[in-house]
Design a protein around this motif. Structure first.
Motif, PDB file in Angstrom:
ATOM      1  N   LEU A 234       0.988  -1.027   0.015  1.00 51.38           N
ATOM      2  CA  LEU A 234      -0.095  -0.086  -0.121  1.00 51.38           C
ATOM      3  C   LEU A 234       1.005   1.186   0.118  1.00 51.38           C
ATOM      4  CD1 LEU A 234      -2.649   1.539   0.419  1.00 51.38           C
ATOM      5  CD2 LEU A 234      -2.362   1.242   2.969  1.00 51.38           C
ATOM      6  N   ALA A 235       2.041   1.327   0.812  1.00 52.59           N
ATOM      7  CA  ALA A 235       2.941   2.506   1.187  1.00 52.59           C
ATOM      8  C   ALA A 235       3.568   2.728  -0.225  1.00 52.59           C
ATOM      9  CB  ALA A 235       3.727   2.376   2.154  1.00 52.59           C
ATOM     10  N   LYS A 236       4.010   1.790  -1.039  1.00 54.88           N
ATOM     11  CA  LYS A 236       4.657   2.032  -2.289  1.00 54.88           C
ATOM     12  C   LYS A 236       3.707   2.344  -3.266  1.00 54.88           C
ATOM     13  CE  LYS A 236       8.985  -0.722  -1.531  1.00 54.88           C
ATOM     14  NZ  LYS A 236       9.028  -0.847   0.012  1.00 54.88           N
ATOM     15  N   TYR A 237       2.511   1.776  -3.358  1.00 52.01           N
ATOM     16  CA  TYR A 237       1.445   2.265  -4.314  1.00 52.01           C
ATOM     17  C   TYR A 237       1.181   3.646  -4.403  1.00 52.01           C
ATOM     18  CZ  TYR A 237      -3.395   2.040  -6.408  1.00 52.01           C
ATOM     19  OH  TYR A 237      -4.219   2.193  -7.159  1.00 52.01           O
ATOM     20  N   LEU A 238       0.806   4.003  -3.153  1.00 51.27           N
ATOM     21  CA  LEU A 238       0.355   5.434  -2.805  1.00 51.27           C
ATOM     22  C   LEU A 238       1.717   6.351  -2.849  1.00 51.27           C
ATOM     23  CD1 LEU A 238      -2.010   5.136   0.262  1.00 51.27           C
ATOM     24  CD2 LEU A 238      -2.552   5.628  -2.149  1.00 51.27           C
ATOM     25  N   PHE A 239       2.779   6.067  -2.582  1.00 45.25           N
ATOM     26  CA  PHE A 239       3.970   7.064  -2.559  1.00 45.25           C
ATOM     27  C   PHE A 239       5.085   6.886  -3.250  1.00 45.25           C
ATOM     28  CE2 PHE A 239       1.249   8.019   1.159  1.00 45.25           C
ATOM     29  CZ  PHE A 239       1.190   9.371   1.013  1.00 45.25           C
ATOM     30  N   GLY A 240       5.263   5.572  -3.860  1.00 47.45           N
ATOM     31  CA  GLY A 240       6.303   5.468  -4.722  1.00 47.45           C
ATOM     32  C   GLY A 240       7.345   4.286  -4.195  1.00 47.45           C
ATOM     33  N   GLU A 241       7.956   3.350  -5.010  1.00 49.76           N
ATOM     34  CA  GLU A 241       8.760   2.126  -4.797  1.00 49.76           C
ATOM     35  C   GLU A 241       9.715   2.458  -3.736  1.00 49.76           C
ATOM     36  OE1 GLU A 241       8.173  -0.783  -5.714  1.00 49.76           O
ATOM     37  OE2 GLU A 241       6.142  -0.507  -6.458  1.00 49.76           O
ATOM     38  N   ASP A 242      10.187   3.761  -4.003  1.00 51.57           N
ATOM     39  CA  ASP A 242      11.530   3.912  -3.040  1.00 51.57           C
ATOM     40  C   ASP A 242      11.250   4.386  -1.726  1.00 51.57           C
ATOM     41  OD1 ASP A 242      10.021   6.419  -3.658  1.00 51.57           O
ATOM     42  OD2 ASP A 242      11.489   7.632  -4.114  1.00 51.57           O
ATOM     43  N   ARG A 243       9.789   4.009  -1.332  1.00 55.39           N
ATOM     44  CA  ARG A 243       9.714   4.226   0.092  1.00 55.39           C
ATOM     45  C   ARG A 243       9.950   2.830   0.966  1.00 55.39           C
ATOM     46  NH1 ARG A 243       7.318   9.371   1.865  1.00 55.39           N
ATOM     47  NH2 ARG A 243       7.044  10.594  -0.030  1.00 55.39           N
ATOM     48  N   ASP A 244      10.073   3.133   2.310  1.00 51.97           N
ATOM     49  CA  ASP A 244      10.338   2.227   3.039  1.00 51.97           C
ATOM     50  C   ASP A 244       9.261   2.362   4.176  1.00 51.97           C
ATOM     51  OD1 ASP A 244      12.415   0.897   1.928  1.00 51.97           O
ATOM     52  OD2 ASP A 244      13.778   2.466   2.893  1.00 51.97           O
ATOM     53  N   ILE A 245       8.739   1.207   5.064  1.00 54.87           N
ATOM     54  CA  ILE A 245       7.708   1.307   6.144  1.00 54.87           C
ATOM     55  C   ILE A 245       8.482   0.920   7.350  1.00 54.87           C
ATOM     56  CG2 ILE A 245       5.778   1.276   4.509  1.00 54.87           C
ATOM     57  CD1 ILE A 245       5.446  -1.533   6.081  1.00 54.87           C
ATOM     58  N   ARG A 246       7.915   1.260   8.574  1.00 50.18           N
ATOM     59  CA  ARG A 246       8.378   0.500   9.733  1.00 50.18           C
ATOM     60  C   ARG A 246       7.054   0.468  10.642  1.00 50.18           C
ATOM     61  NH1 ARG A 246      11.361   5.364  13.272  1.00 50.18           N
ATOM     62  NH2 ARG A 246       9.902   6.509  13.628  1.00 50.18           N
ATOM     63  N   LEU A 247       6.893  -0.530  11.342  1.00 46.81           N
ATOM     64  CA  LEU A 247       5.657  -0.506  12.614  1.00 46.81           C
ATOM     65  C   LEU A 247       6.196  -0.532  13.617  1.00 46.81           C
ATOM     66  CD1 LEU A 247       4.232  -3.975  10.836  1.00 46.81           C
ATOM     67  CD2 LEU A 247       3.562  -1.383  10.382  1.00 46.81           C
ATOM     68  N   ARG A 248       5.345   0.387  14.416  1.00 44.06           N
ATOM     69  CA  ARG A 248       5.828   0.886  15.911  1.00 44.06           C
ATOM     70  C   ARG A 248       4.682   0.249  16.694  1.00 44.06           C
ATOM     71  NH1 ARG A 248       4.339   5.345  16.826  1.00 44.06           N
ATOM     72  NH2 ARG A 248       3.935   6.215  14.612  1.00 44.06           N
ATOM     73  N   PRO A 249       5.045  -0.106  17.813  1.00 50.39           N
ATOM     74  CA  PRO A 249       3.926  -0.659  18.723  1.00 50.39           C
ATOM     75  C   PRO A 249       2.908   0.302  19.160  1.00 50.39           C
ATOM     76  CG  PRO A 249       5.816  -0.883  19.763  1.00 50.39           C
ATOM     77  CD  PRO A 249       6.203  -0.580  18.438  1.00 50.39           C
TER      78      PRO A 249
END
Ligand code: 2NL
Length: 344
Positions: A234-249
């Motif tokens: 979802l993140a790459k689809y909306l903002f571009g393939e060059d984006r990374d994600i991280r999950l925080r509790p």
């Protein structure tokens, strides 16, 4: 009598010839051919004529009436033609003048964001589900592990209609309703976009009415890694393939464990800037694994089934994407704002 008829004819033809408009022509028609017209007047005196004269005069009167009628009709046609000619001349349209462009509307920026997200998820096998905006206390809170007296109910000050009815504060009740319809059998794989309501005072970052999209996937063996992969796509689809994600509790009453997802900042490439508040990361959405209580209340065996859910705000997505700094722009509907994002 013959002479009288002849002079009527001459006078009539002369006047018809000189007439300039159809109103005057109509008057002449009455004057000569009407019930009290001149020809009729002459014919009234026929009784005084001899037997031999009568048919002759009668025939003459008829001929003269026909001649006058024809002259009147011809003149009328001529006048009408001239009037039409005049009208055409006056109403000529200059087709070379530039036209007035029609103001064409377009779909709202938020609808664009919502449709894009729907497209991604339907391509992954999700269905779009919708539900009522006036919701019961049960589906809006109770079924989502928010029993009466739960502190999170105060967190979301709501518009109540009666003790039991309120404007939904999130789209989660649509998911609870859909799960119920499945009668304890998976998979449930849905995306729920829609309007939601909170009793907030409007400012640059709050609106008493806004939109939300939530997603839900319930089946056997659904794990945190399924959620992470989905959110990464979802993140790459909306903002571009060059984006990374991280999950925080994090914490939500309806998920356990709960997480918040950040997306890497493109403005500074992770260096830290005003957009990401010097952290290199931007908060994008909340998610988690569906709380066993929520599964059980919807009729699912939480020993057999598990699921993930996530929720996001299309306004926030659009603000990040386009650098919009005030949420009220979405709802004040200034065309100068709206037009910048028109799509067909
Ligand atoms: C946020 C967080 C979230 C959900 C929504 C959900 C729905 C069901 C069960 C479990 Cl039926 N969870 N929805 C879960 C986590 C987060 O939204 O910040 N939204 C703007």
């Amino acid at each position: 009598m013959k002479e009288r008829l002849q002079s009527i004819k001459e006078e009539a033809l002369q006047q018809i010839d000189e007439v300039k408009d159809s109103k005057a022509l109509q008057d002449l028609r009455v004057k000569y051919l009407g019930k009290k017209g001149q020809i009729t007047e002459v014919l009234k005196g026929m009784g005084k004529l001899s037997k031999e004269e009568r048919p002759v005069i009668g025939q003459l009167a008829n001929d003269i009436r026909d001649a006058i009628t024809e002259a009147l009709d011809t003149k009328q046609a001529t006048l009408e033609e001239a009037a039409l000619e005049q009208q055409l001349k006056e109403e000529t349209i200059d087709v070379t003048l530039p036209g007035k462009p029609a103001q064409v509307g377009g779909s709202h920026l938020l609808m664009g964001v919502i449709r894009d997200i729907e497209d991604l998820f339907t391509s992954m096998g999700y269905e779009v589900a919708e539900g009522p905006e006036v919701e019961t206390d049960y589906y809006n809170f109770e079924a989502l592990n928010l029993p009466k007296g739960h502190p999170a109910r105060d967190m979301q000050d709501s518009f109540y209609i009666t003790e039991e009815l309120l404007m939904r504060t999130h789209t989660s009740p649509v998911q609870a309703r859909t799960m119920n319809q499945h009668e304890g059998r998976g998979p449930v794989k849905i995306i729920c976009p829609g309007k939601v309501y909170r009793r907030d005072t409007d400012d640059a970052t709050h609106s008493h009415q806004f939109t939300q999209i939530e997603g839900l996937y319930v089946d056997e063996n659904i794990r945190m890694s399924d959620l992470k992969g989905t959110l990464n796509a979802l993140a790459k689809y909306l903002f571009g393939e060059d984006r990374d994600i991280r999950l925080r509790p994090s914490y939500f009453p309806f998920t356990e464990p709960s997480v918040e997802m950040d997306i890497s900042c493109k403005m500074c490439g992770g260096e830290g800037c005003s957009v990401c508040k010097q952290t290199g990361w931007i908060e994008m959405l909340g998610a988690g694994l569906v709380h066993p209580n929520v599964l059980e209340m919807a009729g699912f065996d939480s020993e057999r089934y598990s699921g993930f859910a996530f929720g996001m705000g299309p306004e926030r997505i659009a603000m990040l994407k386009h650098g919009i700094e005030d949420i009220r722009h979405f709802y004040t509907n200034d065309v100068r704002f709206l037009k910048q994002f028109h799509r067909v």
